[in-house]
Design a protein around this motif. Structure first.
Motif, PDB file in Angstrom:
ATOM      1  N   TYR A   1       7.923  22.086 -16.709  1.00 39.32           N
ATOM      2  CA  TYR A   1       8.870  20.977 -16.630  1.00 39.32           C
ATOM      3  C   TYR A   1       8.150  19.639 -16.478  1.00 39.32           C
ATOM      4  CZ  TYR A   1      12.828  24.159 -16.201  1.00 39.32           C
ATOM      5  OH  TYR A   1      13.792  25.117 -16.452  1.00 39.32           O
ATOM      6  N   ALA A   2       6.999  19.668 -15.818  1.00 37.53           N
ATOM      7  CA  ALA A   2       6.252  18.426 -15.617  1.00 37.53           C
ATOM      8  C   ALA A   2       5.578  17.960 -16.907  1.00 37.53           C
ATOM      9  CB  ALA A   2       5.211  18.621 -14.513  1.00 37.53           C
ATOM     10  N   ILE A   3       5.069  18.910 -17.715  1.00 31.23           N
ATOM     11  CA  ILE A   3       4.291  18.561 -18.907  1.00 31.23           C
ATOM     12  C   ILE A   3       5.136  18.632 -20.177  1.00 31.23           C
ATOM     13  CG2 ILE A   3       2.251  19.187 -20.260  1.00 31.23           C
ATOM     14  CD1 ILE A   3       1.088  20.317 -17.645  1.00 31.23           C
ATOM     15  N   ARG A   4       6.094  19.582 -20.203  1.00 35.35           N
ATOM     16  CA  ARG A   4       7.033  19.723 -21.314  1.00 35.35           C
ATOM     17  C   ARG A   4       6.337  20.006 -22.652  1.00 35.35           C
ATOM     18  NH1 ARG A   4       8.813  15.614 -18.094  1.00 35.35           N
ATOM     19  NH2 ARG A   4       7.894  14.016 -19.412  1.00 35.35           N
ATOM     20  N   ASN A   5       5.348  20.890 -22.600  1.00 37.75           N
ATOM     21  CA  ASN A   5       4.631  21.288 -23.816  1.00 37.75           C
ATOM     22  C   ASN A   5       4.296  22.772 -23.743  1.00 37.75           C
ATOM     23  OD1 ASN A   5       2.050  21.759 -25.492  1.00 37.75           O
ATOM     24  ND2 ASN A   5       2.719  19.742 -26.204  1.00 37.75           N
ATOM     25  N   VAL A   6       4.767  23.526 -24.727  1.00 45.05           N
ATOM     26  CA  VAL A   6       4.597  24.980 -24.712  1.00 45.05           C
ATOM     27  C   VAL A   6       3.127  25.373 -24.723  1.00 45.05           C
ATOM     28  CG1 VAL A   6       5.024  27.113 -25.986  1.00 45.05           C
ATOM     29  CG2 VAL A   6       6.804  25.361 -25.858  1.00 45.05           C
ATOM     30  N   PHE A   7       2.319  24.714 -25.540  1.00 47.26           N
ATOM     31  CA  PHE A   7       0.930  25.116 -25.708  1.00 47.26           C
ATOM     32  C   PHE A   7       0.078  24.757 -24.491  1.00 47.26           C
ATOM     33  CE2 PHE A   7       2.600  24.781 -30.008  1.00 47.26           C
ATOM     34  CZ  PHE A   7       2.242  26.020 -30.516  1.00 47.26           C
ATOM     35  N   ILE A   8       0.408  23.637 -23.850  1.00 41.37           N
ATOM     36  CA  ILE A   8      -0.329  23.300 -22.632  1.00 41.37           C
ATOM     37  C   ILE A   8       0.034  24.280 -21.519  1.00 41.37           C
ATOM     38  CG2 ILE A   8      -0.657  21.551 -20.837  1.00 41.37           C
ATOM     39  CD1 ILE A   8      -0.386  19.426 -22.937  1.00 41.37           C
ATOM     40  N   SER A   9       1.289  24.707 -21.485  1.00 42.68           N
ATOM     41  CA  SER A   9       1.681  25.752 -20.528  1.00 42.68           C
ATOM     42  C   SER A   9       0.893  27.026 -20.790  1.00 42.68           C
ATOM     43  CB  SER A   9       3.179  26.020 -20.632  1.00 42.68           C
ATOM     44  OG  SER A   9       3.565  27.052 -19.748  1.00 42.68           O
ATOM     45  N   GLY A  10       0.718  27.350 -22.070  1.00 41.21           N
ATOM     46  CA  GLY A  10      -0.096  28.508 -22.429  1.00 41.21           C
ATOM     47  C   GLY A  10      -1.540  28.348 -21.988  1.00 41.21           C
ATOM     48  N   LEU A  11      -2.060  27.118 -22.071  1.00 43.65           N
ATOM     49  CA  LEU A  11      -3.426  26.857 -21.623  1.00 43.65           C
ATOM     50  C   LEU A  11      -3.565  27.057 -20.118  1.00 43.65           C
ATOM     51  CD1 LEU A  11      -4.472  23.714 -23.714  1.00 43.65           C
ATOM     52  CD2 LEU A  11      -5.335  26.059 -23.924  1.00 43.65           C
ATOM     53  N   PHE A  12      -2.513  26.698 -19.373  1.00 42.74           N
ATOM     54  CA  PHE A  12      -2.538  26.950 -17.930  1.00 42.74           C
ATOM     55  C   PHE A  12      -2.561  28.452 -17.659  1.00 42.74           C
ATOM     56  CE2 PHE A  12      -1.146  22.516 -17.217  1.00 42.74           C
ATOM     57  CZ  PHE A  12      -2.017  22.195 -16.181  1.00 42.74           C
ATOM     58  N   GLY A  13      -1.824  29.219 -18.475  1.00 43.17           N
ATOM     59  CA  GLY A  13      -1.894  30.667 -18.348  1.00 43.17           C
ATOM     60  C   GLY A  13      -3.296  31.175 -18.611  1.00 43.17           C
ATOM     61  N   TYR A  14      -3.958  30.590 -19.625  1.00 46.11           N
ATOM     62  CA  TYR A  14      -5.344  30.946 -19.931  1.00 46.11           C
ATOM     63  C   TYR A  14      -6.260  30.574 -18.766  1.00 46.11           C
ATOM     64  CZ  TYR A  14      -9.898  30.937 -22.232  1.00 46.11           C
ATOM     65  OH  TYR A  14     -11.214  31.162 -22.548  1.00 46.11           O
TER      66      TYR A  14
END
Length: 267
Positions: A168-181
């Motif tokens: 919700y803070a970043i609102r970007n699917v791929f950056i969320s995926g990077l956090f998962g990584y």
């Protein structure tokens, strides 16, 4: 909104997951990685002097496969929570009469529920393969092992709440995926650090992850490592601590996430 309309909201979220081919691809790749982790132990198990089995694999290699689901979870939460900003789905849901709280609650519950189920399935794959091919073995009680994997998935849910907030803070699917990584890369470092901080900070998410991976070993004097037995059971107090800390810690990040979602201007 009545219950029927809320079911429509949940159905739309699950539909968005179903149509996202990227998620299916990542899930299948990680499932393959989970199964491939068995190859190393299978090739090397003769040097341990013990037959291959599910309990032997977990007693020696549990921490090698529990890191992979973080990657899938990052993209999963990103699609559910951050994806609505990119394709205007969240704005459409609000225009249809749903409150922001209803949209947030639905997205968060789906993210946490699917995270729990998917991480448990992914972590269970190597065990199931070993059970089918080599049997359970006698290194540990399998019932205790499944409880430990369930508790590990509870800890994943706590990490999922962090990803919900970040999405919700970043609102970007791929950056969320990077956090998962990032969580996946840190999966081996955080538990080790948590072991040293155990006395001072027993409710850290990293320490909970460490406790779920830690299996006590018992050895007979003068007997080889392979002859040891392993106690995979978890103390009831530890189980209660994991559940309560997940609820309380998760509520903090969910609150932060809702504040961001509530204040976001969709125009």
């Amino acid at each position: 909104m009545n219950k029927k309309n809320m079911k429509n909201l949940y159905a739309s979220i699950f539909y968005s997951l179903k149509k996202t081919g990227m998620l299916r691809t990542i899930f299948l790749l990680i499932a393959l990685l989970e199964v491939v982790t068995i190859v190393g132990p299978f090739m090397d198990h003769d040097s341990w002097g013990t037959p291959m089995s599910a309990s032997f694999y977990i007693s020696s290699y549990m921490n090698e496969n529990v890191m992979f689901p973080f990657m899938f979870m990052g993209f999963l939460v990103g699609v559910v929570c951050a994806g609505g900003f990119g394709d205007k789905t969240a704005n459409y849901d609000i225009l249809c009469g749903y409150s922001r709280w209803q949209v947030f609650r639905a997205q968060s519950l789906v993210s946490m529920g699917v995270s729990f189920a998917s991480t448990f399935i992914l972590n269970s794959l190597p065990v199931l393969v070993c059970l089918l091919v080599w049997g359970p073995g006698d290194h540990m009680a399998m019932r205790d092992l499944w409880i430990r994997y369930l508790m590990t998935s509870v800890v994943y849910v706590r990490f999922a709440t962090i990803l919900i907030f970040l999405s919700y803070a970043i609102r970007n699917v791929f950056i969320s995926g990077l956090f998962g990584y990032f969580f996946m890369c840190m999966a081996e470092i955080l538990p080790a650090a948590a072991g040293e901080m155990n006395a001072k900070s027993p409710i850290l998410a990293s320490n909970m992850f460490f406790q779920c991976q830690y299996i006590q070993a018992y050895y007979a004097v003068g007997v080889e490592y392979s002859s040891g037995s392993f106690n995979a059971s978890m103390d009831p107090q530890m189980i209660l601590t994991i559940i309560i800390s997940t609820i309380l810690g998760g509520l903090v990040f969910l609150t932060f996430g809702y504040v961001i979602f509530k204040k976001y201007d969709f125009r």
